[in-house]
Design an enzyme around this catalytic site. Structure first.
Site, PDB file in Angstrom:
ATOM      1  N   LEU A   1       0.814  -1.207   0.000  1.00 18.65           N
ATOM      2  CA  LEU A   1       0.000   0.000   0.000  1.00 18.65           C
ATOM      3  C   LEU A   1       0.855   1.268   0.000  1.00 18.65           C
ATOM      4  O   LEU A   1       1.890   1.341   0.645  1.00 18.65           O
ATOM      5  CB  LEU A   1      -0.927   0.009   1.228  1.00 18.65           C
ATOM      6  CG  LEU A   1      -1.908  -1.161   1.314  1.00 18.65           C
ATOM      7  CD1 LEU A   1      -2.793  -1.016   2.549  1.00 18.65           C
ATOM      8  CD2 LEU A   1      -2.761  -1.284   0.052  1.00 18.65           C
TER       9      LEU A   1
ATOM     10  N   ASP B   1      -5.994   3.300 -12.913  1.00 22.00           N
ATOM     11  CA  ASP B   1      -6.321   2.132 -13.731  1.00 22.00           C
ATOM     12  C   ASP B   1      -7.590   2.450 -14.518  1.00 22.00           C
ATOM     13  O   ASP B   1      -8.673   1.936 -14.227  1.00 22.00           O
ATOM     14  CB  ASP B   1      -6.494   0.906 -12.830  1.00 22.00           C
ATOM     15  CG  ASP B   1      -5.197   0.554 -12.119  1.00 22.00           C
ATOM     16  OD1 ASP B   1      -4.319  -0.025 -12.750  1.00 22.00           O
ATOM     17  OD2 ASP B   1      -5.048   0.909 -10.932  1.00 22.00           O
TER      18      ASP B   1
ATOM     19  N   GLY C   1      -9.389   3.597  -8.322  1.00 20.96           N
ATOM     20  CA  GLY C   1      -8.464   4.655  -8.729  1.00 20.96           C
ATOM     21  C   GLY C   1      -8.483   4.852 -10.237  1.00 20.96           C
ATOM     22  O   GLY C   1      -8.459   3.877 -11.000  1.00 20.96           O
TER      23      GLY C   1
ATOM     24  N   HIS D   1      -3.380   4.315  -2.559  1.00 17.17           N
ATOM     25  CA  HIS D   1      -4.370   3.423  -1.938  1.00 17.17           C
ATOM     26  C   HIS D   1      -5.016   4.117  -0.736  1.00 17.17           C
ATOM     27  O   HIS D   1      -6.235   4.063  -0.540  1.00 17.17           O
ATOM     28  CB  HIS D   1      -3.705   2.141  -1.417  1.00 17.17           C
ATOM     29  CG  HIS D   1      -3.106   1.253  -2.467  1.00 17.17           C
ATOM     30  ND1 HIS D   1      -1.762   0.992  -2.523  1.00 17.17           N
ATOM     31  CD2 HIS D   1      -3.678   0.537  -3.470  1.00 17.17           C
ATOM     32  CE1 HIS D   1      -1.520   0.151  -3.529  1.00 17.17           C
ATOM     33  NE2 HIS D   1      -2.666  -0.137  -4.122  1.00 17.17           N
TER      34      HIS D   1
HETATM   35  P1  AMP Z   1      -3.862  -2.209  -6.822  1.00 17.89           P
HETATM   36  O1  AMP Z   1      -3.374  -2.536  -5.454  1.00 17.89           O
HETATM   37  O2  AMP Z   1      -2.784  -1.763  -7.756  1.00 17.89           O
HETATM   38  O3  AMP Z   1      -4.751  -3.280  -7.403  1.00 17.89           O
HETATM   39  O4  AMP Z   1      -4.787  -0.927  -6.652  1.00 17.89           O
HETATM   40  C1  AMP Z   1      -5.892  -0.930  -5.800  1.00 17.89           C
HETATM   41  C2  AMP Z   1      -6.720   0.308  -6.063  1.00 17.89           C
HETATM   42  O5  AMP Z   1      -5.921   1.467  -5.807  1.00 17.89           O
HETATM   43  C3  AMP Z   1      -7.179   0.414  -7.525  1.00 17.89           C
HETATM   44  O6  AMP Z   1      -8.502   0.929  -7.565  1.00 17.89           O
HETATM   45  C4  AMP Z   1      -6.184   1.376  -8.112  1.00 17.89           C
HETATM   46  O7  AMP Z   1      -6.665   2.073  -9.235  1.00 17.89           O
HETATM   47  C5  AMP Z   1      -5.951   2.319  -6.945  1.00 17.89           C
HETATM   48  N1  AMP Z   1      -4.677   3.019  -7.100  1.00 17.89           N
HETATM   49  C6  AMP Z   1      -3.470   2.475  -7.422  1.00 17.89           C
HETATM   50  N2  AMP Z   1      -2.542   3.443  -7.544  1.00 17.89           N
HETATM   51  C7  AMP Z   1      -3.168   4.621  -7.309  1.00 17.89           C
HETATM   52  C8  AMP Z   1      -2.751   5.988  -7.311  1.00 17.89           C
HETATM   53  N3  AMP Z   1      -1.509   6.339  -7.593  1.00 17.89           N
HETATM   54  N4  AMP Z   1      -3.667   6.939  -7.019  1.00 17.89           N
HETATM   55  C9  AMP Z   1      -4.961   6.590  -6.746  1.00 17.89           C
HETATM   56  N5  AMP Z   1      -5.413   5.324  -6.735  1.00 17.89           N
HETATM   57  C10 AMP Z   1      -4.535   4.353  -7.023  1.00 17.89           C
END
Ligand code: AMP
Length: 282
Positions: free
Chosen positions: A33, A152, A149, A37
């Site tokens: 995280l 993505d 986020g 996140h």
């Molecule tokens: P992940 O752990 O990469 O699957 O991401 C989990 C959630 O966090 C997803 O909805 C991502 O789009 C969001 N997320 C990842 N990186 C960022 C960021 N830099 N800013 C905002 N949300 C993010």
């Protein structure tokens, strides 16, 4: 923070809260995280009585085994960060819990062209894997609002489609802005895998996106995309795609009509680390 490892326990616990009308926000993640996140957790906390986060590195959404094997795991830090951010519930299942060996149903989600363009094209099977796990998680958590986020971008559209396909339109999606490092690099769990040298060059993705935003209206789109590609390759990136598409549909465009909302999306490798980012251009 309450930690659940078993889907049944979490489902029962949440069910009791839902019965009393508790508003629930859900933030699914794969852990490692970072502030990006945590910004989703913070937004969920502001808007709900109960905030649930899940950490699960979903093998089914990795089309590249070495990406899965090298995905960063920082679970103790993650738990500390979640506790500090005031998250109420963490769901931390094992692979066997989410994919019991005796229960392998082959689900297929009709995602249409979302699956054959951009991330869909370069990561075959990826979005089916995303849908399988998000569908399972939503059946367990049944949140009022799902926090995603915009980092993505295409995944947001895929999950919106999933809610339609699985009749979960009662769930609201909250699309949260991308958090960036001070040099513009979008925060990502995969950034921790960059060498110091690569980390220095990684900001070229944001520079390319900014170049596109500054120049798309005055030049041919093909020209500006090529210039953006040059910024990336000069910094050692191997490009999967640099595209400018309609923001609502991801349909490709050759020339901008002066008013359609458009977004630039990039996916590229530095060494063996694949990074993605996007920027709305207007
Ligand atoms: P992940 O752990 O990469 O699957 O991401 C989990 C959630 O966090 C997803 O909805 C991502 O789009 C969001 N997320 C990842 N990186 C960022 C960021 N830099 N800013 C905002 N949300 C993010």
């Amino acid at each position: 923070m309450v930690l659940f490892k078993k889907a049944k326990d979490l489902k029962n616990w949440i069910g009791r809260h839902m019965a009393t009308g508790t508003k629930t926000g859900f933030v699914p993640t794969m852990g490692a995280l970072h502030e990006g996140h945590l910004s989703l957790i913070k937004t969920a906390k502001n808007e709900n009585e109960l905030t649930v986060c899940s950490i699960f590195i979903n093998p089914k959404q990795f089309n590249d085994l070495s990406d899965f094997n090298n995905y960063p795991v920082t679970i103790e830090n993650d738990i500390r960060k979640l506790e500090q951010s005031g998250c109420d519930v963490l769901f931390l299942p094992t692979i066997e819990e989410m994919y019991p060996p005796d229960n392998s149903v082959n689900l297929h989600y009709e995602l249409g062209n979302l699956e054959s363009i951009l991330e869909g094209k370069f990561r075959p099977g990826h979005f089916q894997g995303v849908c399988i796990i998000v569908d399972k998680l939503l059946q367990i958590v049944s949140p009022n609002t799902l926090y995603l986020g915009q980092k993505d971008y295409q995944q947001c559209m895929v999950i919106a489609k999933l809610l339609e396909l699985t009749d979960k339109k009662q769930i609201t999606i909250s699309y949260c802005p991308t958090l960036r490092e001070t040099d513009g690099l979008a925060m990502s769990s995969r950034n921790s895998r960059l060498t110091i040298e690569a980390r220095g060059k990684a900001t070229a993705i944001f520079q390319s996106l900014q170049y596109l935003k500054t120049n798309f209206a005055d030049r041919e789109l093909e020209f500006v995309k090529n210039e953006a590609r040059k910024i990336l390759t000069e910094n050692g990136f191997k490009i999967d795609y640099v595209e400018i598409v309609e923001a609502e549909t991801l349909s490709s465009i050759e020339n901008w009509d002066g008013h359609t909302k458009i977004v630039a999306l990039i996916a590229a490798f530095l060494d063996d680390v694949r990074l993605i980012d996007n920027l709305k251009l207007n």
